[in-house]
Design an enzyme around this catalytic site. Structure first.
Site, PDB file in Angstrom:
ATOM      1  CE  LYS A 189      -4.321  -1.662   1.916  1.00 40.90           C
ATOM      2  NZ  LYS A 189      -5.354  -1.498   2.932  1.00 40.90           N
ATOM      3  CG  ASP A 234      -8.228   0.854   2.945  1.00 39.90           C
ATOM      4  OD1 ASP A 234      -9.061   0.018   2.552  1.00 39.90           O
ATOM      5  OD2 ASP A 234      -6.996   0.655   2.907  1.00 39.90           O
TER       6      ASP A 234
HETATM    7  P1  NAP Z   1       0.171  -3.113   9.349  1.00 39.79           P
HETATM    8  O1  NAP Z   1       0.428  -1.817   8.657  1.00 39.79           O
HETATM    9  O2  NAP Z   1       1.165  -4.207   9.222  1.00 39.79           O
HETATM   10  O3  NAP Z   1      -0.072  -2.777  10.914  1.00 39.79           O
HETATM   11  C1  NAP Z   1      -0.232  -3.803  11.845  1.00 39.79           C
HETATM   12  C2  NAP Z   1      -0.609  -3.229  13.209  1.00 39.79           C
HETATM   13  O4  NAP Z   1      -0.867  -4.334  14.084  1.00 39.79           O
HETATM   14  C3  NAP Z   1       0.500  -2.404  13.865  1.00 39.79           C
HETATM   15  O5  NAP Z   1      -0.074  -1.380  14.642  1.00 39.79           O
HETATM   16  C4  NAP Z   1       1.189  -3.449  14.759  1.00 39.79           C
HETATM   17  O6  NAP Z   1       1.864  -2.894  15.867  1.00 39.79           O
HETATM   18  C5  NAP Z   1      -0.018  -4.230  15.247  1.00 39.79           C
HETATM   19  N1  NAP Z   1       0.338  -5.553  15.755  1.00 39.79           N
HETATM   20  C6  NAP Z   1       0.714  -6.622  15.027  1.00 39.79           C
HETATM   21  N2  NAP Z   1       0.933  -7.683  15.857  1.00 39.79           N
HETATM   22  C7  NAP Z   1       0.690  -7.239  17.121  1.00 39.79           C
HETATM   23  C8  NAP Z   1       0.723  -7.847  18.413  1.00 39.79           C
HETATM   24  N3  NAP Z   1       1.071  -9.123  18.556  1.00 39.79           N
HETATM   25  N4  NAP Z   1       0.383  -7.115  19.484  1.00 39.79           N
HETATM   26  C9  NAP Z   1       0.003  -5.807  19.340  1.00 39.79           C
HETATM   27  N5  NAP Z   1      -0.042  -5.174  18.145  1.00 39.79           N
HETATM   28  C10 NAP Z   1       0.289  -5.882  17.051  1.00 39.79           C
HETATM   29  O7  NAP Z   1      -1.211  -3.762   8.849  1.00 39.79           O
HETATM   30  P2  NAP Z   1      -2.531  -2.980   8.372  1.00 39.79           P
HETATM   31  O8  NAP Z   1      -2.519  -2.803   6.907  1.00 39.79           O
HETATM   32  O9  NAP Z   1      -2.689  -1.779   9.242  1.00 39.79           O
HETATM   33  O10 NAP Z   1      -3.676  -4.074   8.691  1.00 39.79           O
HETATM   34  C11 NAP Z   1      -4.035  -4.384  10.026  1.00 39.79           C
HETATM   35  C12 NAP Z   1      -5.290  -5.248  10.070  1.00 39.79           C
HETATM   36  O11 NAP Z   1      -6.398  -4.549   9.499  1.00 39.79           O
HETATM   37  C13 NAP Z   1      -5.157  -6.548   9.263  1.00 39.79           C
HETATM   38  O12 NAP Z   1      -5.751  -7.592  10.002  1.00 39.79           O
HETATM   39  C14 NAP Z   1      -5.950  -6.260   7.993  1.00 39.79           C
HETATM   40  O13 NAP Z   1      -6.497  -7.436   7.420  1.00 39.79           O
HETATM   41  C15 NAP Z   1      -7.046  -5.354   8.532  1.00 39.79           C
HETATM   42  N6  NAP Z   1      -7.608  -4.468   7.483  1.00 39.79           N
HETATM   43  C16 NAP Z   1      -8.941  -4.561   7.223  1.00 39.79           C
HETATM   44  C17 NAP Z   1      -9.515  -3.733   6.277  1.00 39.79           C
HETATM   45  C18 NAP Z   1     -10.987  -3.841   6.003  1.00 39.79           C
HETATM   46  O14 NAP Z   1     -11.447  -3.387   4.935  1.00 39.79           O
HETATM   47  N7  NAP Z   1     -11.757  -4.394   6.927  1.00 39.79           N
HETATM   48  C19 NAP Z   1      -8.724  -2.819   5.555  1.00 39.79           C
HETATM   49  C20 NAP Z   1      -7.369  -2.752   5.844  1.00 39.79           C
HETATM   50  C21 NAP Z   1      -6.819  -3.591   6.816  1.00 39.79           C
HETATM   51  P3  NAP Z   1       3.435  -2.519  15.789  1.00 39.79           P
HETATM   52  O15 NAP Z   1       3.488  -1.170  15.154  1.00 39.79           O
HETATM   53  O16 NAP Z   1       3.876  -2.551  17.186  1.00 39.79           O
HETATM   54  O17 NAP Z   1       4.097  -3.574  14.935  1.00 39.79           O
END
Ligand code: NAP
Length: 276
Positions: A71, A107
């Site tokens: 992204k 989004d």
């Molecule tokens: P990302 O940029 O990789 O961010 C991941 C986030 O999760 C970070 O804040 C990370 O914290 C945190 N995290 C990961 N493992 C963790 C743990 N064990 N304990 C606490 N925090 C943890 O990913 P993203 O693109 O934001 O996506 C995140 C989620 O949203 C995914 O599950 C994705 O499928 C979902 N999503 C859904 C939609 C929808 O349309 N519904 C759209 C976009 C995304 P750190 O910074 O500490 O690593």
């Protein structure tokens, strides 16, 4: 729907991609509106991103959704970036025209439309869990409607740029914000697996909380919230609305939301077309 040599190709690029639900409802939307187009998944690793984008564009692909982990990286391939995508710093929709690559973020509007089904966040206090790509889009929408946003993240340093850019408030522990929060949004990937350790003590949730999880299922957080009679929402509505806005950008047509919703639930018979 008859597929001829005139078919237009759209798709989604990510790594991995096999879990993606977007082909289900985007293809249903094309079938229903009679647009001769197909939407396919492209599994593209980060090292192949440049080659893949050039190749897809050269092959006449009309548009793409972009998901984890591309992204942010696709920003550097765009000729035109929408103001929202620029501000959020991430792109989930590309449109290839004859002369340029246009980049958008849907989004944020997907999240806003989804949460507005439950509650208007305008003026509310919202606790956002996470500071990754999805969190930025969520925070952008919440700030747009003048919500007060409190952010917790496992890695607190990642909140600094959000404090500067969006004026959010950093929280040391999620528990601190529970008494003042109207809405809680989980944007982390915690809860994807049932056995993930909880982000906070979920027994502290109260009926007054509205709880949203961006993950596409009822996570342990949502299950606990339901037990407390909170209003809850999983990631499906946001997925649907962001995809609907991508469809609008690519085709210029109103997305057939009810059809897309049915398809996402697995209830739309693929191959069926309103226009013979
Ligand atoms: P990302 O940029 O990789 O961010 C991941 C986030 O999760 C970070 O804040 C990370 O914290 C945190 N995290 C990961 N493992 C963790 C743990 N064990 N304990 C606490 N925090 C943890 O990913 P993203 O693109 O934001 O996506 C995140 C989620 O949203 C995914 O599950 C994705 O499928 C979902 N999503 C859904 C939609 C929808 O349309 N519904 C759209 C976009 C995304 P750190 O910074 O500490 O690593």
């Amino acid at each position: 729907m008859r597929i001829t040599g005139k078919v237009e190709i759209y798709g989604v690029i990510g790594y991995p991609i096999k879990h993606s639900l977007s082909p289900l409802f985007q293809n249903a939307a094309f079938f229903w509106t009679g647009i001769e187009a197909l939407y396919v998944p492209f599994e593209v690793s980060p090292e192949n991103l440049k080659k893949a984008l050039e190749g897809l564009r050269a092959s006449g692909v009309k548009g793409l959704n972009v998901t984890i982990p591309h992204k942010e990286a696709v920003l550097s391939f765009a000729d035109v970036i929408s103001p929202e995508a620029k501000e959020i710093g991430a792109v989930n929709t590309l449109k290839f025209t004859r002369t340029s690559v246009e980049a958008y973020n849907t989004d944020w509007i997907g999240f806003l439309k989804a949460i507005q089904e439950l509650e208007d966040p305008k003026g509310k206090t919202v606790l956002v869990l996470g500071a990754g790509g999805a969190a930025k889009a969520v925070i952008y929408s919440l700030k747009k409607v003048k919500a007060q946003v409190l952010v917790w993240n496992r890695t607190p340093e990642k909140i600094f740029p959000l404090e500067e850019k969006f004026g959010v408030e950093k929280i040391k522990r999620p528990e601190e914000a529970l008494p003042v929060a109207d809405i809680i949004v989980n944007t982390t990937s915690v809860g994807l697996k049932e056995e993930d350790p909880p982000l906070f003590d979920y027994s502290l949730l109260e009926e007054k909380h509205i709880v949203v999880d961006l993950i596409y299922k009822d996570t342990p957080l949502l299950k606990e919230a339901k037990k407390k009679s909170c209003r809850v929402q999983n990631g499906f509505p946001m997925l649907l609305y962001q995809g609907a806005e991508s469809f609008r950008i690519w085709t210029g047509c109103n997305p057939p939301l009810e059809i897309m919703k049915l398809a996402l639930k697995g209830e739309f018979p693929t191959g069926y077309s309103r226009i013979p």
